[in-house]
Design a protein around this motif. Structure first.
Motif, PDB file in Angstrom:
ATOM      1  N   TYR A 250      41.340  92.293  62.793  1.00  0.00           N
ATOM      2  CA  TYR A 250      41.615  91.431  61.630  1.00  0.00           C
ATOM      3  C   TYR A 250      42.263  90.103  62.013  1.00  0.00           C
ATOM      4  O   TYR A 250      42.351  89.206  61.176  1.00  0.00           O
ATOM      5  CB  TYR A 250      42.520  92.150  60.623  1.00  0.00           C
ATOM      6  N   GLY A 251      42.786  90.026  63.247  1.00  0.00           N
ATOM      7  CA  GLY A 251      43.378  88.758  63.677  1.00  0.00           C
ATOM      8  C   GLY A 251      44.837  88.624  63.289  1.00  0.00           C
ATOM      9  O   GLY A 251      45.522  89.607  63.011  1.00  0.00           O
ATOM     10  N   GLU A 252      45.281  87.343  63.236  1.00  0.00           N
ATOM     11  CA  GLU A 252      46.708  87.006  63.207  1.00  0.00           C
ATOM     12  C   GLU A 252      47.531  87.704  62.129  1.00  0.00           C
ATOM     13  O   GLU A 252      48.700  88.010  62.343  1.00  0.00           O
ATOM     14  CB  GLU A 252      46.880  85.492  63.054  1.00  0.00           C
ATOM     15  N   ARG A 253      46.938  87.947  60.932  1.00  0.00           N
ATOM     16  CA  ARG A 253      47.803  88.501  59.887  1.00  0.00           C
ATOM     17  C   ARG A 253      48.318  89.894  60.250  1.00  0.00           C
ATOM     18  O   ARG A 253      49.251  90.390  59.643  1.00  0.00           O
ATOM     19  CB  ARG A 253      47.091  88.506  58.517  1.00  0.00           C
ATOM     20  N   MET A 254      47.677  90.521  61.255  1.00  0.00           N
ATOM     21  CA  MET A 254      48.127  91.857  61.675  1.00  0.00           C
ATOM     22  C   MET A 254      48.811  91.804  63.057  1.00  0.00           C
ATOM     23  O   MET A 254      48.977  92.844  63.695  1.00  0.00           O
ATOM     24  CB  MET A 254      46.927  92.806  61.753  1.00  0.00           C
ATOM     25  N   ALA A 255      49.191  90.624  63.527  1.00  0.00           N
ATOM     26  CA  ALA A 255      49.827  90.524  64.859  1.00  0.00           C
ATOM     27  C   ALA A 255      51.036  91.459  64.930  1.00  0.00           C
ATOM     28  O   ALA A 255      51.961  91.340  64.120  1.00  0.00           O
ATOM     29  CB  ALA A 255      50.251  89.088  65.120  1.00  0.00           C
ATOM     30  N   PRO A 256      51.037  92.414  65.879  1.00  0.00           N
ATOM     31  CA  PRO A 256      52.100  93.428  65.875  1.00  0.00           C
ATOM     32  C   PRO A 256      53.461  92.866  66.272  1.00  0.00           C
ATOM     33  O   PRO A 256      53.551  91.934  67.074  1.00  0.00           O
ATOM     34  CB  PRO A 256      51.620  94.464  66.899  1.00  0.00           C
ATOM     35  N   LEU A 312      58.064  93.443  52.409  1.00  0.00           N
ATOM     36  CA  LEU A 312      57.328  94.576  52.994  1.00  0.00           C
ATOM     37  C   LEU A 312      56.204  95.045  52.083  1.00  0.00           C
ATOM     38  O   LEU A 312      55.091  95.341  52.540  1.00  0.00           O
ATOM     39  CB  LEU A 312      58.277  95.768  53.218  1.00  0.00           C
ATOM     40  N   MET A 313      56.519  95.150  50.777  1.00  0.00           N
ATOM     41  CA  MET A 313      55.565  95.789  49.861  1.00  0.00           C
ATOM     42  C   MET A 313      54.430  94.849  49.448  1.00  0.00           C
ATOM     43  O   MET A 313      53.314  95.288  49.224  1.00  0.00           O
ATOM     44  CB  MET A 313      56.278  96.284  48.586  1.00  0.00           C
ATOM     45  N   PHE A 314      54.716  93.547  49.333  1.00  0.00           N
ATOM     46  CA  PHE A 314      53.675  92.646  48.834  1.00  0.00           C
ATOM     47  C   PHE A 314      52.521  92.460  49.839  1.00  0.00           C
ATOM     48  O   PHE A 314      51.369  92.304  49.416  1.00  0.00           O
ATOM     49  CB  PHE A 314      54.284  91.322  48.350  1.00  0.00           C
ATOM     50  N   PRO A 315      52.762  92.488  51.165  1.00  0.00           N
ATOM     51  CA  PRO A 315      51.608  92.467  52.076  1.00  0.00           C
ATOM     52  C   PRO A 315      50.708  93.692  51.890  1.00  0.00           C
ATOM     53  O   PRO A 315      49.491  93.607  52.042  1.00  0.00           O
ATOM     54  CB  PRO A 315      52.250  92.468  53.463  1.00  0.00           C
ATOM     55  N   GLN A 373      54.845  82.999  52.230  1.00  0.00           N
ATOM     56  CA  GLN A 373      53.944  82.274  53.128  1.00  0.00           C
ATOM     57  C   GLN A 373      54.633  81.015  53.653  1.00  0.00           C
ATOM     58  O   GLN A 373      54.570  80.694  54.847  1.00  0.00           O
ATOM     59  CB  GLN A 373      52.657  81.914  52.381  1.00  0.00           C
ATOM     60  N   GLU A 374      55.318  80.324  52.734  1.00  0.00           N
ATOM     61  CA  GLU A 374      56.008  79.105  53.137  1.00  0.00           C
ATOM     62  C   GLU A 374      57.146  79.399  54.121  1.00  0.00           C
ATOM     63  O   GLU A 374      57.325  78.710  55.122  1.00  0.00           O
ATOM     64  CB  GLU A 374      56.591  78.431  51.890  1.00  0.00           C
ATOM     65  N   ALA A 375      57.871  80.504  53.853  1.00  0.00           N
ATOM     66  CA  ALA A 375      59.037  80.814  54.681  1.00  0.00           C
ATOM     67  C   ALA A 375      58.662  81.472  56.007  1.00  0.00           C
ATOM     68  O   ALA A 375      59.292  81.227  57.025  1.00  0.00           O
ATOM     69  CB  ALA A 375      59.978  81.726  53.896  1.00  0.00           C
ATOM     70  N   LEU A 376      57.627  82.345  55.986  1.00  0.00           N
ATOM     71  CA  LEU A 376      57.385  83.206  57.157  1.00  0.00           C
ATOM     72  C   LEU A 376      56.016  83.051  57.796  1.00  0.00           C
ATOM     73  O   LEU A 376      55.764  83.613  58.861  1.00  0.00           O
ATOM     74  CB  LEU A 376      57.600  84.677  56.757  1.00  0.00           C
ATOM     75  N   GLY A 377      55.107  82.348  57.128  1.00  0.00           N
ATOM     76  CA  GLY A 377      53.826  82.073  57.786  1.00  0.00           C
ATOM     77  C   GLY A 377      52.603  82.589  57.054  1.00  0.00           C
ATOM     78  O   GLY A 377      52.701  83.262  56.021  1.00  0.00           O
ATOM     79  N   PRO A 378      51.423  82.260  57.607  1.00  0.00           N
ATOM     80  CA  PRO A 378      50.151  82.486  56.895  1.00  0.00           C
ATOM     81  C   PRO A 378      49.769  83.953  56.701  1.00  0.00           C
ATOM     82  O   PRO A 378      48.828  84.233  55.971  1.00  0.00           O
ATOM     83  CB  PRO A 378      49.114  81.784  57.785  1.00  0.00           C
ATOM     84  N   ARG A 379      50.507  84.901  57.337  1.00  0.00           N
ATOM     85  CA  ARG A 379      50.124  86.304  57.111  1.00  0.00           C
ATOM     86  C   ARG A 379      50.331  86.726  55.659  1.00  0.00           C
ATOM     87  O   ARG A 379      49.815  87.746  55.238  1.00  0.00           O
ATOM     88  CB  ARG A 379      50.887  87.236  58.073  1.00  0.00           C
TER      89      ARG A 379
END
Ligand code: NAD
Length: 407
Positions: A250-256, A312-315, A373-379
């Motif tokens: 899936y790429g970056e949004r799942m970067a561990p 945690l829950m919204f992703p 998204q603004e605070a923590l990134g595009p994931r």
């Protein structure tokens, strides 16, 4: 096709449990491993599950014995010549699974269905290693299989409709709830769980909160256990493998999160090794705190970020919305699967992520995801099915329509 006899390959954590579930429904099962010790442990697990029923007065000792007599433990394929279905539960490596399928093709009759208990790997790829991909299917049980009701049934690209129908019926005969899920990495439940578990680990390594604080906040919100308790139970190695695979697919949004690899390097594999995110016994771990400090002082993770349950829950909700977009499963199946597969609740009710989003309000979910998204990134980028509904005024319960209809 009626299933008269089943096979299980791999007698480890899942194989033993699955064999027990099959015997509980009254069917004979042949359980194969390559390691006598694992086979003995598998038999011991089956016995102990039944023994607990006997101890609780739910079953007599002779009933238990007749169930145990249904299992044939073996190191060979000799007893596979008349099995109607085989469920493989060997380690989560494509090469091992494909090699086992090749052996099964030699050992089993033409009509045998090959089911894989893989947590995430491609069913189509496994089918391609056989001469009968129409008989290959995913049958994903949850741990502990004798308790968890949900089974994800995953057809590959070449799986025949008859195989799907047979496996759905077989799953029901095991007194489980089958949900047919379109093939995608992680299938449904693990795909939705991983961004949530990963985000919990990121919040921890960034110093936003401690493991105990996060676990406590999440259980107060409605999950039956916190993410770190769950990961220690599932195994950090299992979570690490699934996490890496989903990142690859899936790429970056799942970067561990980086902390996973630190735990793995230190051999902290969870409850089974006596230590994971927590010490078992002991709770919060000085060694894990040192790992976090080392990651932070080396500048490998951001610091100063905030923790919230929504982070945690919204992703997880967002990933559920992406599954709608990709037709992975129906709205109701997604919600039902998360309730049956993880035990999630919200405000005291057993409800899944899309209904939770409707209760919170899709406009609130969208706005919070945009802030994250603004605070923590595009994931945290909001999924289109959420945006679409908000733009159309389908905000959830408060407007009578969101993901679901509300009367
Ligand atoms: N552990 C979980 O919580 C969980 C949950 C759902 C699905 N799964 C999936 O179930 C599968 C098995 O996982 P597990 O946790 O039970 O693993 P495990 O390591 O506990 O057990 C694997 C077993 O397979 C045996 N084995 C290895 N190679 C073999 C071969 N060639 N032939 C026969 N047996 C062989 C091993 O000796 C071992 O007993 C994996 O695909 C995993 O992703 C695991």
């Amino acid at each position: 096709m009626y299933i008269f006899k089943a096979g299980v390959v791999g007698a480890g954590t899942m194989g033993g449990e699955i064999a027990q579930v099959i015997t509980y429904s009254g069917l004979p099962v042949v359980m194969k491993d390559i390691d006598q010790e694992m086979l003995d442990l598998g038999m011991e697990k089956i016995r102990s599950i039944y023994q607990r029923r006997v101890d609780k007065g739910k079953m007599s000792a002779s009933e238990m014995q007749s169930k145990l007599d249904l299992v044939t433990p073996t190191l060979t394929y000799d007893e596979f010549e008349d099995v109607d279905i085989v469920i493989e539960a060997v380690p989560e490596k494509m090469a091992i699974k494909q090699a086992v399928l090749k052996e099964l093709e030699e050992a089993c009759p033409e009509q045998t269905i090959f089911a894989s208990n893989t947590s995430a790997l491609s069913i189509s790829e496994m089918g391609a290693a056989t001469d009968k991909p129409h008989k290959m299917i995913g049958m994903h049980f949850f741990n502990p299989a004798h308790v968890m009701k949900l089974v994800e049934v995953i057809p590959g690209l070449d799986t025949g409709q008859e195989t799907i129908d047979d496996v759905v019926m077989f799953t029901e005969s095991l007194r489980k709830i089958p949900v047919v899920v379109k093939e995608c990495p992680g299938f449904l439940v693990n795909r939705l769980l991983m961004p949530y578990l990963n985000e919990a680990t990121k919040a921890l390594e960034e110093g936003a909160a401690t493991a105990a604080e996060i676990d406590q906040a999440v259980t107060a919100w409605g999950m039956p256990m916190g993410p770190f308790t769950l990961m220690d139970m599932l195994g950090i190695d299992v979570c690490g493998h699934v996490g890496e695979y989903l990142y690859e697919e899936y790429g970056e949004r799942m970067a561990p999160a980086k902390l996973f690899f630190k735990l793995l390097e230190a051999g902290r594999l969870g409850e089974k090794s006596g230590a994971g995110f927590y010490d078992h016994p002991g709770g919060e771990s000085a060694q894990v705190n040192e790992m976090i400090e080392a990651l932070q002082s080396a500048g490998e993770v951001p610091t100063g970020t905030l923790f919230s349950v929504e982070r945690l829950m919204f992703p997880l909700i967002n990933e559920a919305a992406l599954c709608i977009q990709e037709n992975i499963a129906s709205l109701t199946d997604i919600d039902m699967s998360m309730v049956a597969g993880t035990g999630m609740t919200y405000e005291g009710e057993r409800v899944g992520p899309l209904l939770i989003a409707d209760k919170i309000g899709l406009d609130v979910v969208l706005e919070t995801l945009q802030e994250l998204q603004e605070a923590l990134g595009p994931r945290f980028r909001p999924a289109r099915p959420i945006k679409l509904r908000v733009r159309a005024g389908h905000l959830g319960e408060k407007t009578g329509r969101g993901f679901h209809e509300h009367t």
